[in-house]
Design a protein around this motif. Structure first.
Motif, short mmCIF file in Angstrom:
data_model
loop_
_atom_site.label_atom_id
_atom_site.label_comp_id
_atom_site.label_asym_id
_atom_site.label_seq_id
_atom_site.Cartn_x
_atom_site.Cartn_y
_atom_site.Cartn_z
N ALA A 268 0.83 -1.21 0.00
CA ALA A 268 0.00 0.00 0.00
C ALA A 268 0.86 1.25 0.00
O ALA A 268 0.53 2.26 -0.64
N VAL A 269 1.98 1.22 0.70
CA VAL A 269 2.86 2.39 0.75
C VAL A 269 3.37 2.73 -0.64
O VAL A 269 3.48 3.91 -1.00
N ARG B 190 1.81 1.92 -3.55
CA ARG B 190 0.65 2.40 -4.34
C ARG B 190 0.36 3.86 -4.00
O ARG B 190 0.11 4.68 -4.90
N ASN B 191 0.40 4.20 -2.73
CA ASN B 191 0.11 5.58 -2.31
C ASN B 191 1.18 6.55 -2.81
O ASN B 191 0.87 7.66 -3.22
N ARG B 192 2.43 6.11 -2.78
CA ARG B 192 3.50 6.99 -3.27
C ARG B 192 3.34 7.28 -4.76
O ARG B 192 3.45 8.41 -5.21
N ARG C 37 0.59 7.08 -6.46
CA ARG C 37 -0.62 7.88 -6.61
C ARG C 37 -0.32 9.36 -6.34
O ARG C 37 -0.77 10.25 -7.08
N ARG C 38 0.46 9.65 -5.29
CA ARG C 38 0.83 11.05 -5.00
C ARG C 38 1.66 11.65 -6.12
O ARG C 38 1.46 12.80 -6.52
#
Length: 136
Positions: free
Chosen positions: A76-77, A79-81, A83-84
């Motif tokens: 998830a970390v 994917r979030n990076r 995405r940002r």
């Protein structure tokens, strides 16, 4: 009943061939219909990591969707990076992309050191979809 086994073999071959053609042609025709519809209604751009699909916005300001699956990036970390990083690219592409509804999809994963390559590819694809306005 001695000759019926040959008939059954011929029938099985015909049914098998028909079934195989149905499966193959159905997927092929579906892909052609999707491509044809895409040409008429929107645009798609693809790179090594990303796929972008855009259509004219249904509202005054376009909407944006970002799709990053667990198969591409399991953590998830990560994917979030990504995405940002994609959001930054999208923000920098405004106002040129405001007239589009846009879906950005990560096609395949990448190691962490290649995340900047994904962002650079996003900027290139966005420029191809909606070139930034030229300054005088």
């Amino acid at each position: 009943h001695e000759g019926t086994w040959q008939l059954w073999i011929v029938l099985a071959a015909i049914v098998g061939a028909a079934n195989g053609c149905t499966m193959t042609l159905g997927a092929s025709i579906s892909a052609d219909v999707i491509d044809s519809d895409e040409l008429e209604t929107g645009r798609r751009r693809e790179g090594e990591f990303l796929q972008m699909i855009c259509v004219d916005a249904a509202r005054e300001n376009g909407r944006i969707g970002i799709v990053i699956g667990k198969k591409a990036l399991p953590l998830a970390v990560d994917r979030n990076r990504v995405r940002r990083m994609l959001r930054v690219c999208l923000r920098e592409a405004r106002p040129a992309i405001d007239r589009y509804d846009l879906v950005v999809r990560l096609k395949k994963g990448a190691p962490r050191h290649a995340f900047r390559s994904i962002a650079a590819e996003a900027a290139q694809l966005l420029a191809a979809i909606a070139p930034p306005p030229r300054s005088p």
